[in-house]
Motif scaffolding. Structure first.
Motif, PDB file in Angstrom:
ATOM      1  N   THR A  59       0.818  -1.216   0.000  1.00  0.00           N
ATOM      2  CA  THR A  59       0.000   0.000   0.000  1.00  0.00           C
ATOM      3  C   THR A  59       0.856   1.272   0.000  1.00  0.00           C
ATOM      4  OG1 THR A  59      -0.203  -0.130   2.403  1.00  0.00           O
ATOM      5  CG2 THR A  59      -1.999  -1.069   1.084  1.00  0.00           C
ATOM      6  N   VAL A  60       2.061   1.193   0.539  1.00  0.00           N
ATOM      7  CA  VAL A  60       2.946   2.357   0.545  1.00  0.00           C
ATOM      8  C   VAL A  60       3.325   2.707  -0.891  1.00  0.00           C
ATOM      9  CG1 VAL A  60       5.208   3.243   1.256  1.00  0.00           C
ATOM     10  CG2 VAL A  60       3.797   1.943   2.878  1.00  0.00           C
ATOM     11  N   ARG A  61       3.711   1.705  -1.675  1.00  0.00           N
ATOM     12  CA  ARG A  61       4.061   1.937  -3.081  1.00  0.00           C
ATOM     13  C   ARG A  61       2.832   2.390  -3.871  1.00  0.00           C
ATOM     14  NH1 ARG A  61       8.518   1.131  -6.515  1.00  0.00           N
ATOM     15  NH2 ARG A  61       9.423   1.521  -4.498  1.00  0.00           N
ATOM     16  N   ALA A  62       1.709   1.739  -3.663  1.00  0.00           N
ATOM     17  CA  ALA A  62       0.486   2.106  -4.387  1.00  0.00           C
ATOM     18  C   ALA A  62       0.091   3.549  -4.073  1.00  0.00           C
ATOM     19  CB  ALA A  62      -0.646   1.150  -4.032  1.00  0.00           C
ATOM     20  N   GLN A  63       0.212   3.941  -2.826  1.00  0.00           N
ATOM     21  CA  GLN A  63      -0.135   5.310  -2.435  1.00  0.00           C
ATOM     22  C   GLN A  63       0.776   6.310  -3.140  1.00  0.00           C
ATOM     23  OE1 GLN A  63      -0.336   5.818   1.799  1.00  0.00           O
ATOM     24  NE2 GLN A  63      -1.868   7.408   1.583  1.00  0.00           N
ATOM     25  N   ALA A  64       2.049   5.957  -3.317  1.00  0.00           N
ATOM     26  CA  ALA A  64       2.984   6.840  -4.022  1.00  0.00           C
ATOM     27  C   ALA A  64       2.662   6.897  -5.515  1.00  0.00           C
ATOM     28  CB  ALA A  64       4.418   6.357  -3.803  1.00  0.00           C
ATOM     29  N   ILE A  65       2.138   5.817  -6.058  1.00  0.00           N
ATOM     30  CA  ILE A  65       1.805   5.742  -7.488  1.00  0.00           C
ATOM     31  C   ILE A  65       0.502   6.462  -7.796  1.00  0.00           C
ATOM     32  CG2 ILE A  65       1.045   4.121  -9.279  1.00  0.00           C
ATOM     33  CD1 ILE A  65       3.200   2.180  -8.208  1.00  0.00           C
ATOM     34  N   PHE A  66      -0.504   6.285  -6.967  1.00  0.00           N
ATOM     35  CA  PHE A  66      -1.826   6.850  -7.238  1.00  0.00           C
ATOM     36  C   PHE A  66      -1.871   8.341  -6.911  1.00  0.00           C
ATOM     37  CE2 PHE A  66      -3.745   2.496  -5.919  1.00  0.00           C
ATOM     38  CZ  PHE A  66      -3.492   1.974  -7.179  1.00  0.00           C
ATOM     39  N   ALA A  67      -2.362   9.130  -7.837  1.00  0.00           N
ATOM     40  CA  ALA A  67      -2.603  10.553  -7.569  1.00  0.00           C
ATOM     41  C   ALA A  67      -3.707  10.674  -6.524  1.00  0.00           C
ATOM     42  CB  ALA A  67      -3.017  11.269  -8.855  1.00  0.00           C
ATOM     43  N   SER A  68      -3.690  11.744  -5.771  1.00  0.00           N
ATOM     44  CA  SER A  68      -4.706  11.918  -4.729  1.00  0.00           C
ATOM     45  C   SER A  68      -6.114  11.997  -5.316  1.00  0.00           C
ATOM     46  CB  SER A  68      -4.409  13.159  -3.890  1.00  0.00           C
ATOM     47  OG  SER A  68      -4.416  14.315  -4.715  1.00  0.00           O
ATOM     48  N   ASP A  69      -6.224  12.429  -6.574  1.00  0.00           N
ATOM     49  CA  ASP A  69      -7.537  12.536  -7.224  1.00  0.00           C
ATOM     50  C   ASP A  69      -7.765  11.418  -8.254  1.00  0.00           C
ATOM     51  OD1 ASP A  69      -5.646  13.495  -8.998  1.00  0.00           O
ATOM     52  OD2 ASP A  69      -6.811  15.237  -9.619  1.00  0.00           O
ATOM     53  N   LEU A  70      -7.136  10.268  -8.035  1.00  0.00           N
ATOM     54  CA  LEU A  70      -7.268   9.119  -8.934  1.00  0.00           C
ATOM     55  C   LEU A  70      -8.738   8.776  -9.186  1.00  0.00           C
ATOM     56  CD1 LEU A  70      -5.896   6.576 -10.351  1.00  0.00           C
ATOM     57  CD2 LEU A  70      -6.309   5.409  -8.174  1.00  0.00           C
ATOM     58  N   ILE A  71      -9.045   8.459 -10.444  1.00  0.00           N
ATOM     59  CA  ILE A  71     -10.372   7.966 -10.826  1.00  0.00           C
ATOM     60  C   ILE A  71     -10.184   6.590 -11.442  1.00  0.00           C
ATOM     61  CG2 ILE A  71     -12.393   8.291 -12.302  1.00  0.00           C
ATOM     62  CD1 ILE A  71     -11.693  11.300 -12.316  1.00  0.00           C
ATOM     63  N   VAL A  72     -10.902   5.592 -10.912  1.00  0.00           N
ATOM     64  CA  VAL A  72     -10.809   4.221 -11.408  1.00  0.00           C
ATOM     65  C   VAL A  72     -12.187   3.781 -11.890  1.00  0.00           C
ATOM     66  CG1 VAL A  72     -10.281   1.817 -10.808  1.00  0.00           C
ATOM     67  CG2 VAL A  72      -8.967   3.682  -9.770  1.00  0.00           C
ATOM     68  N   VAL A  73     -12.214   3.209 -13.082  1.00  0.00           N
ATOM     69  CA  VAL A  73     -13.428   2.558 -13.579  1.00  0.00           C
ATOM     70  C   VAL A  73     -13.145   1.062 -13.513  1.00  0.00           C
ATOM     71  CG1 VAL A  73     -15.022   2.244 -15.511  1.00  0.00           C
ATOM     72  CG2 VAL A  73     -13.931   4.475 -15.133  1.00  0.00           C
ATOM     73  N   GLY A  74     -13.849   0.381 -12.635  1.00  0.00           N
ATOM     74  CA  GLY A  74     -13.654  -1.053 -12.456  1.00  0.00           C
ATOM     75  C   GLY A  74     -14.253  -1.860 -13.592  1.00  0.00           C
ATOM     76  N   GLY A  75     -13.935  -3.127 -13.621  1.00  0.00           N
ATOM     77  CA  GLY A  75     -14.422  -4.024 -14.653  1.00  0.00           C
ATOM     78  C   GLY A  75     -15.934  -4.145 -14.703  1.00  0.00           C
ATOM     79  N   ASN A  76     -16.590  -3.828 -13.592  1.00  0.00           N
ATOM     80  CA  ASN A  76     -18.064  -3.872 -13.554  1.00  0.00           C
ATOM     81  C   ASN A  76     -18.678  -2.497 -13.795  1.00  0.00           C
ATOM     82  OD1 ASN A  76     -17.537  -2.529 -11.191  1.00  0.00           O
ATOM     83  ND2 ASN A  76     -18.485  -4.054  -9.849  1.00  0.00           N
ATOM     84  N   GLY A  77     -17.839  -1.523 -14.147  1.00  0.00           N
ATOM     85  CA  GLY A  77     -18.335  -0.179 -14.424  1.00  0.00           C
ATOM     86  C   GLY A  77     -18.400   0.732 -13.217  1.00  0.00           C
ATOM     87  N   SER A  78     -18.073   0.202 -12.044  1.00  0.00           N
ATOM     88  CA  SER A  78     -18.124   1.025 -10.825  1.00  0.00           C
ATOM     89  C   SER A  78     -16.987   2.046 -10.824  1.00  0.00           C
ATOM     90  CB  SER A  78     -18.019   0.139  -9.586  1.00  0.00           C
ATOM     91  OG  SER A  78     -16.754  -0.483  -9.550  1.00  0.00           O
ATOM     92  N   LEU A  79     -17.229   3.159 -10.162  1.00  0.00           N
ATOM     93  CA  LEU A  79     -16.215   4.193 -10.005  1.00  0.00           C
ATOM     94  C   LEU A  79     -15.607   4.098  -8.616  1.00  0.00           C
ATOM     95  CD1 LEU A  79     -17.922   7.327 -11.589  1.00  0.00           C
ATOM     96  CD2 LEU A  79     -16.024   6.000 -12.515  1.00  0.00           C
ATOM     97  N   LYS A  80     -14.295   4.273  -8.561  1.00  0.00           N
ATOM     98  CA  LYS A  80     -13.606   4.292  -7.265  1.00  0.00           C
ATOM     99  C   LYS A  80     -12.638   5.461  -7.259  1.00  0.00           C
ATOM    100  CE  LYS A  80     -12.281  -0.082  -7.607  1.00  0.00           C
ATOM    101  NZ  LYS A  80     -11.495  -1.272  -7.327  1.00  0.00           N
ATOM    102  N   ASN A  81     -12.347   5.921  -6.071  1.00  0.00           N
ATOM    103  CA  ASN A  81     -11.306   6.928  -5.899  1.00  0.00           C
ATOM    104  C   ASN A  81     -10.049   6.235  -5.364  1.00  0.00           C
ATOM    105  OD1 ASN A  81     -11.800   6.451  -3.179  1.00  0.00           O
ATOM    106  ND2 ASN A  81     -12.870   8.395  -2.849  1.00  0.00           N
ATOM    107  N   ARG A  82      -9.083   7.032  -4.991  1.00  0.00           N
ATOM    108  CA  ARG A  82      -7.821   6.491  -4.503  1.00  0.00           C
ATOM    109  C   ARG A  82      -8.015   5.591  -3.280  1.00  0.00           C
ATOM    110  NH1 ARG A  82      -3.055  10.170  -1.953  1.00  0.00           N
ATOM    111  NH2 ARG A  82      -1.365   8.668  -2.092  1.00  0.00           N
ATOM    112  N   ASP A  83      -8.803   6.051  -2.316  1.00  0.00           N
ATOM    113  CA  ASP A  83      -9.025   5.249  -1.110  1.00  0.00           C
ATOM    114  C   ASP A  83      -9.683   3.907  -1.441  1.00  0.00           C
ATOM    115  OD1 ASP A  83      -7.885   7.195   0.489  1.00  0.00           O
ATOM    116  OD2 ASP A  83      -9.812   8.120   1.014  1.00  0.00           O
ATOM    117  N   GLY A  84     -10.634   3.933  -2.356  1.00  0.00           N
ATOM    118  CA  GLY A  84     -11.298   2.697  -2.765  1.00  0.00           C
ATOM    119  C   GLY A  84     -10.336   1.728  -3.429  1.00  0.00           C
TER     120      GLY A  84
END
Length: 162
Positions: A59-84
């Protein structure tokens, strides 16, 4: 009419000036190509580190990689932010990751941003049940963050890739 008459007198008298003028016109393009190539190499390494962070629950590396305003569209179409998305990286009781990796990765860089398209493959065991998945993904990376580049968007395709 001679071709030489098309060049200024100084360049006709000093052919080295013409060579230098031509090099100066070409070098900025070469520098841009080299910078884009270096950026693509950096982002490709970070893209691999992104996948590895899921495999080892980093999670330390992932947190460094992900922007604080990350937007993720999951395989099921759901939206997630960095925390998700970080919740998906964290270890969970009953979860054992076998692998998470990327293949067929293509990186295209432009001024200040890179687009990545590839195939993400992962396999895990959750409460004794094994699940293997293979999907196309795309991600956008921009300059910034603690590692020099950060992921700002991630899109996972809904269909399995054969």
């Amino acid at each position: 009419m001679s071709v030489d008459n098309h060049f200024p007198t100084a360049m006709r008298q000093h052919p080295g000036l013409l060579t230098m003028a031509m090099l100066c016109a070409v070098l900025p393009c070469a520098t841009v190509v080299q910078a884009q190539s270096a950026a693509a190499d950096s982002v490709a390494r970070l893209d691999s580190a992104w996948a590895r962070s899921y495999a080892v629950h980093d999670t330390v590396r992932a947190q460094a990689i992900f922007a604080s305003d990350l937007i993720v569209v999951g395989g099921n179409g759901s939206l997630k932010n960095r925390d998700g998305e970080l919740r998906d990286v964290r270890p969970q009781p009953g979860l054992r990751m076998h692998y998470f990796r990327t293949t067929e990765v293509t990186v295209r860089c432009y001024t200040g941003a890179c687009a990545v398209v590839g195939v993400a493959e992962w396999e895990f065991e959750f409460n004794g049940r094994v699940d293997a998945t293979r999907r196309r993904y795309s991600a956008t990376w921009v300059r910034g963050g603690p590692l020099g580049w950060q992921m700002v968007t991630l899109h996972i395709s809904p269909a399995l890739v054969q």
